[in-house]
Design a protein around this motif. Structure first.
Motif, short mmCIF file in Angstrom:
data_model
loop_
_atom_site.label_atom_id
_atom_site.label_comp_id
_atom_site.label_asym_id
_atom_site.label_seq_id
_atom_site.Cartn_x
_atom_site.Cartn_y
_atom_site.Cartn_z
N GLN A 1 0.81 -1.22 0.00
CA GLN A 1 0.00 0.00 0.00
C GLN A 1 0.85 1.27 0.00
O GLN A 1 0.32 2.37 0.11
N GLU A 2 2.18 1.08 -0.10
CA GLU A 2 3.11 2.20 -0.21
C GLU A 2 3.05 3.13 0.99
O GLU A 2 3.13 4.36 0.85
N TYR A 3 2.91 2.56 2.17
CA TYR A 3 2.92 3.38 3.38
C TYR A 3 4.25 4.12 3.50
O TYR A 3 5.31 3.54 3.28
N GLY A 4 4.15 5.38 3.86
CA GLY A 4 5.33 6.13 4.20
C GLY A 4 5.53 6.13 5.71
O GLY A 4 4.73 5.53 6.46
N ILE A 5 6.57 6.80 6.18
CA ILE A 5 6.83 6.84 7.61
C ILE A 5 5.65 7.43 8.37
O ILE A 5 5.23 6.91 9.40
N SER A 6 5.08 8.51 7.85
CA SER A 6 3.95 9.14 8.52
C SER A 6 2.74 8.22 8.58
O SER A 6 1.99 8.23 9.56
N MET B 1 11.23 4.28 1.90
CA MET B 1 11.30 5.04 3.16
C MET B 1 12.70 5.58 3.47
O MET B 1 13.16 5.54 4.61
N GLY B 2 13.38 6.07 2.48
CA GLY B 2 14.70 6.62 2.72
C GLY B 2 15.78 5.57 2.91
O GLY B 2 16.91 5.89 3.29
N ASN B 3 15.46 4.31 2.63
CA ASN B 3 16.43 3.22 2.65
C ASN B 3 16.62 2.72 1.22
O ASN B 3 15.64 2.49 0.49
N ARG B 4 17.87 2.57 0.82
CA ARG B 4 18.16 2.04 -0.51
C ARG B 4 18.92 0.73 -0.37
O ARG B 4 19.83 0.61 0.45
N TYR B 5 18.51 -0.25 -1.17
CA TYR B 5 19.08 -1.60 -1.09
C TYR B 5 19.65 -2.02 -2.44
O TYR B 5 19.02 -1.83 -3.48
N TRP B 6 20.84 -2.60 -2.36
CA TRP B 6 21.45 -3.24 -3.52
C TRP B 6 21.71 -4.70 -3.14
O TRP B 6 22.31 -4.98 -2.10
N ILE B 7 21.25 -5.62 -3.97
CA ILE B 7 21.46 -7.05 -3.71
C ILE B 7 22.26 -7.62 -4.87
O ILE B 7 21.80 -7.59 -6.03
N VAL B 8 23.47 -8.07 -4.56
CA VAL B 8 24.34 -8.64 -5.59
C VAL B 8 24.38 -10.16 -5.38
O VAL B 8 24.81 -10.64 -4.33
N TYR C 1 15.25 8.88 6.33
CA TYR C 1 14.64 7.90 7.23
C TYR C 1 14.61 8.54 8.62
O TYR C 1 15.43 8.27 9.47
N TRP C 2 13.61 9.40 8.84
CA TRP C 2 13.62 10.30 9.99
C TRP C 2 12.96 9.72 11.23
O TRP C 2 12.97 10.34 12.30
#
Length: 433
Positions: A93-98, A279-286, A367-368
């Motif tokens: 549902q694309e919830y944000g932090i708020s 949410m201000g987190n970026r992930y790279w999976i190698v 990511y506050w």
């Protein structure tokens, strides 16, 4: 898709991102707490919440082993109780932090104290969890094993303490709290058959029961609640488990099961890079050819919630395991490690392959507020829903991804065991484990 083209396609629209963050950070938590207080007054009948609906539970860890055990119930929004349950739907549902904080401020934690395994002075009126189905602890267990939210009546000793307890990188934030006098069911909860089976088997160890439920289609969120309420394991060994601990325990147990499932599977054939941002987190999976090996590297920007001084350097930490797994708990990256590992193993198990895996998590100052480890799990899970970039070698993949990171490639190699052991070509890497 070539990795350089893949990375180029990921470049965000900076202006749109700034607008989104400005809107997200405009959230005023006090407004929602004031709304909650009004809804609470409207829902209160004497000193009881009548017609309350509890979709989930909370078990604290303060003053262990005499700990707070709570029923979490939305006040004034009972018909939408399912929407207050922390699970993968929040990501979909694309919830944000708020959005997460708003859900938590609308969820009342009605709690008493209980002892994890035997009554004590602190919990004489709240019986131990040992095969208990009566009293407040018994009602909490009924809520935990139910297949849907449960209608109940909660007697309170006082008005709630309004406020939002900051969450952690494992557990979600908690909203208003009230001391409960008692709780009574207003219906017979529906309990799924697999859960009944685990409860009726007095000799079933908790790890086996967890993997059984997972194989029967229960997600880790549901299993965590059941474990936390002390409703899994050999009867005499059943104990209340603080929510924060149970989240990691389930991720770890199911992850070990999945690792065992892929041990004899063939390796993937190519180096793949997957990415996701949430949410201000970026992930790279190698992922690269070879036997199972896993590492999580976390980079937390200055000004973010775990590295608050804007003048500091990027906080960098890592944890890893080889083909046989780990023999000790991960302290450095804690719950994020087990959540990310679970998500990767689920993907590999679904395609019937194994691989070496490096997960890079960048936590920006966007990511506050912490929302819990579920966002790590769901971000990595959903990274595999898109396309991936291909690279000729693991070395080439990591070096190119490093151009997108807030730390230098040299610093990454000093911290990462997988990056430090890079081979010069794909065939060498593939034969190295």
């Amino acid at each position: 898709m070539r990795l350089d083209d893949y990375i180029e396609d990921l470049e965000p629209d900076e202006e749109a991102e700034r607008r989104r963050l400005a809107k997200e950070k405009s959230y005023a938590i006090t407004d929602h707490l004031e709304e909650f207080e009004q809804r609470f007054d409207d829902a209160l009948s004497g000193d009881s919440l009548v017609g309350s609906t509890a979709p989930s539970i909370f078990v604290g860890r303060s003053n262990y082993p005499d700990i707070p055990v709570g029923l979490l119930s939305p006040v004034g929004d009972e018909d939408a109780a399912d929407e207050y349950v922390t699970d993968g739907n929040w990501y979909q549902q694309e919830y944000g932090i708020s959005d997460v904080l708003q859900r938590r401020t609308g969820l009342l934690n009605s709690s008493k104290r209980a002892n994890v395994d035997s009554p004590s002075i602190a919990s004489r009126l709240t019986p131990s969890v040992h095969d208990t189905w009566d009293g407040f602890v018994g009602v909490q267990r009924e809520v935990a094993i139910a297949g849907r939210p449960v209608d109940l009546e909660i007697g309170l000793d006082a008005k709630p303490d309004l406020g939002l307890d900051a969450g952690t990188d494992v557990a979600t934030p908690r909203g208003p709290r009230a001391t409960a006098r008692n709780a009574e069911l207003r219906e017979n909860p529906y309990v799924p058959k697999p859960v009944k089976k685990t409860l009726e088997d007095d000799d079933w160890q908790a790890q086996g029961a967890m993997t059984y439920l997972y194989r029967r289609g229960f997600d880790v969120y549901e299993i965590n609640s059941i474990l936390s309420a002390g409703a899994l394991g050999e009867t005499k060994q059943r104990r209340l488990v603080p929510t924060r601990w149970s989240i990691t325990a389930v991720d770890d147990t199911v992850g070990q099961f999945l690792r065992g499932s892929i041990r004899t599977e063939p390796s993937i054939d190519e180096v793949q890079v997957w990415a996701n941002e949430y949410m201000g987190n970026r992930y790279w999976i190698v992922l690269a050819p070879g036997n199972w090996e896993f590492e999580l590297v976390e980079m937390k920007a200055p000004g973010s919630i775990w590295n608050p001084n804007p003048g500091d350097d990027v906080w960098l930490q890592s944890a890893s395991e080889g083909y046989e797994g780990r023999s000790s708990y991960v302290e450095e990256t804690a719950g994020a490690y087990y959540a990310a590992r679970l998500a990767v193993l689920e993907h590999l198990e679904s395609i019937g392959r194994q691989a070496k895996c490096l997960v890079l998590r960048e936590v920006s100052d966007d990511y506050w507020a912490p929302v819990g480890v579920w966002q790590v799990r769901e971000s990595v899970r959903n990274a595999f829903e898109g396309e991936f970039g291909e690279a000729e070698t693991f070395h080439g993949a990591v070096s190119e991804v490093a151009t997108q990171l807030p730390v230098s490639y040299a610093r990454l190699r000093r911290k990462s065991e997988l990056a430090a052991g890079l081979q010069s070509n794909l065939s060498a890497f593939g034969s190295s484990g």
